[in-house]
Design a protein around this motif. Structure first.
Motif, short mmCIF file in Angstrom:
data_model
loop_
_atom_site.label_atom_id
_atom_site.label_comp_id
_atom_site.label_asym_id
_atom_site.label_seq_id
_atom_site.Cartn_x
_atom_site.Cartn_y
_atom_site.Cartn_z
N PRO A 98 94.77 28.81 44.01
CA PRO A 98 95.07 29.67 45.17
C PRO A 98 96.31 29.24 45.95
O PRO A 98 96.63 28.06 46.03
N ASP A 99 96.96 30.22 46.54
CA ASP A 99 98.13 29.97 47.39
C ASP A 99 97.66 29.61 48.79
O ASP A 99 97.59 30.46 49.68
N VAL A 100 97.30 28.35 48.97
CA VAL A 100 96.87 27.85 50.27
C VAL A 100 97.77 26.69 50.67
O VAL A 100 98.38 26.05 49.81
N ASP A 101 97.86 26.45 51.96
CA ASP A 101 98.61 25.28 52.41
C ASP A 101 97.70 24.29 53.12
O ASP A 101 98.14 23.22 53.54
N LYS A 102 96.42 24.64 53.27
CA LYS A 102 95.43 23.75 53.88
C LYS A 102 94.05 24.27 53.52
O LYS A 102 93.90 25.38 53.01
N GLY A 103 93.07 23.46 53.81
CA GLY A 103 91.69 23.84 53.52
C GLY A 103 90.92 22.65 52.98
O GLY A 103 91.43 21.53 52.94
N VAL A 104 89.69 22.90 52.56
CA VAL A 104 88.82 21.86 52.03
C VAL A 104 88.36 22.29 50.64
O VAL A 104 87.73 23.33 50.49
N LEU A 105 88.70 21.48 49.65
CA LEU A 105 88.32 21.75 48.27
C LEU A 105 86.87 21.33 48.05
O LEU A 105 86.44 20.28 48.52
N VAL A 106 86.14 22.17 47.32
CA VAL A 106 84.75 21.86 46.94
C VAL A 106 84.77 21.61 45.43
O VAL A 106 84.63 22.54 44.64
N ALA A 130 82.21 25.44 42.07
CA ALA A 130 83.14 24.31 41.98
C ALA A 130 84.56 24.86 42.07
O ALA A 130 84.87 25.91 41.51
N ASN A 131 85.40 24.16 42.81
CA ASN A 131 86.82 24.47 43.03
C ASN A 131 87.07 25.57 44.07
O ASN A 131 88.20 26.02 44.21
N ASP A 132 86.03 26.00 44.78
CA ASP A 132 86.25 26.87 45.94
C ASP A 132 87.04 26.08 46.99
O ASP A 132 86.91 24.86 47.09
N ILE A 133 87.82 26.80 47.78
CA ILE A 133 88.55 26.19 48.89
C ILE A 133 88.07 26.84 50.17
O ILE A 133 88.23 28.04 50.37
N VAL A 134 87.46 26.04 51.03
CA VAL A 134 86.97 26.52 52.32
C VAL A 134 88.15 26.62 53.26
O VAL A 134 88.86 25.63 53.49
N ILE A 135 88.39 27.83 53.81
CA ILE A 135 89.49 28.00 54.77
C ILE A 135 88.97 28.38 56.15
O ILE A 135 89.69 28.27 57.14
N SER A 136 87.71 28.84 56.22
CA SER A 136 87.11 29.20 57.50
C SER A 136 85.63 28.86 57.46
O SER A 136 84.94 29.13 56.47
N PHE A 137 85.16 28.24 58.56
CA PHE A 137 83.76 27.84 58.64
C PHE A 137 83.23 28.27 59.99
O PHE A 137 83.75 27.86 61.03
N ASP A 138 82.21 29.10 59.97
CA ASP A 138 81.61 29.65 61.19
C ASP A 138 82.65 30.36 62.07
O ASP A 138 82.65 30.23 63.29
N GLY A 139 83.56 31.08 61.42
CA GLY A 139 84.56 31.87 62.14
C GLY A 139 85.77 31.08 62.61
O GLY A 139 86.65 31.64 63.26
N LYS A 140 85.83 29.79 62.28
CA LYS A 140 86.96 28.96 62.72
C LYS A 140 87.75 28.48 61.52
O LYS A 140 87.16 28.01 60.54
N PRO A 141 89.09 28.57 61.56
CA PRO A 141 89.88 28.04 60.45
C PRO A 141 89.69 26.53 60.34
O PRO A 141 89.59 25.84 61.37
N VAL A 142 89.59 26.02 59.11
CA VAL A 142 89.40 24.58 58.92
C VAL A 142 90.41 24.03 57.92
O VAL A 142 90.83 24.72 57.00
N LYS A 143 90.78 22.77 58.15
CA LYS A 143 91.68 22.08 57.23
C LYS A 143 91.18 20.68 56.89
O LYS A 143 91.85 19.95 56.19
N GLY A 172 93.08 32.58 41.55
CA GLY A 172 93.65 33.91 41.54
C GLY A 172 93.70 34.54 42.92
O GLY A 172 93.84 35.75 43.05
N ASN A 173 93.55 33.73 43.97
CA ASN A 173 93.60 34.20 45.36
C ASN A 173 92.52 35.20 45.72
O ASN A 173 92.75 36.13 46.48
N LYS A 174 91.32 35.00 45.18
CA LYS A 174 90.20 35.87 45.52
C LYS A 174 89.46 35.29 46.73
O LYS A 174 88.96 34.17 46.69
N TYR A 175 89.41 36.08 47.82
CA TYR A 175 88.73 35.67 49.04
C TYR A 175 87.27 36.12 48.97
O TYR A 175 86.99 37.27 48.64
N VAL A 176 86.36 35.21 49.30
CA VAL A 176 84.93 35.50 49.22
C VAL A 176 84.26 35.05 50.52
O VAL A 176 84.52 33.94 51.01
#
Length: 139
Positions: free
Chosen positions: A62-70, A86-99, A124-128
């Protein structure tokens, strides 16, 4: 609150922040034990160097510049039941952006049995959008 002093290293000691001690004491007063939420996710903070290396290995990273890899989801865990992969990237948690993992831990606090809304980015930049309900950590 100092918890350990290294005798051989002049002036070196380890401490626990007082706000954490206050929370722990409150847990003991209310419940007789400390409760910690658990999601069953192994997590890794992403930084530009790690992102660059992962993109070299996988063009569809994914085209990310921050986040948390799972990198791993524990089978049967709350994260697994919520649909994390596996390999999901968390970019928002409980409505707040996270890095960072620390931000996720701070958001969860001591909330056990609480649903959290999470946005992850997949190959593939799929947001879930996922909803994960924390369980009490078994320590």
């Amino acid at each position: 609150m100092n918890v350990m002093k290294v005798v051989a290293a002049d002036g070196l000691s380890f401490a626990v922040p007082i706000d954490m001690v206050v929370k722990i004491m409150e847990h003991f007063r209310r419940r007789g034990r400390v409760m910690r939420p658990w999601l069953g996710l192994k997590m890794l903070d992403l930084n530009p160097m790690i992102i660059s290396q992962l993109k070299e290995r996988d063009r569809k990273f994914p085209d990310v510049d921050k986040g948390v890899l799972v990198p791993m989801v524990v089978p049967g865990s709350p994260g697994d039941l919520a649909g994390f992969r596996a390999n999901d990237i968390v970019i928002s948690f409980d409505g707040k952006p996270v890095k960072s993992i620390k931000e996720i831990v701070n958001i969860m606090g001591d909330k056990v049995g609480v649903p959290f809304r999470v946005v992850v980015v997949r190959r593939g930049n799929k947001y879930v959008n996922l909803t994960v309900v924390s369980e009490e950590a078994q320590v």
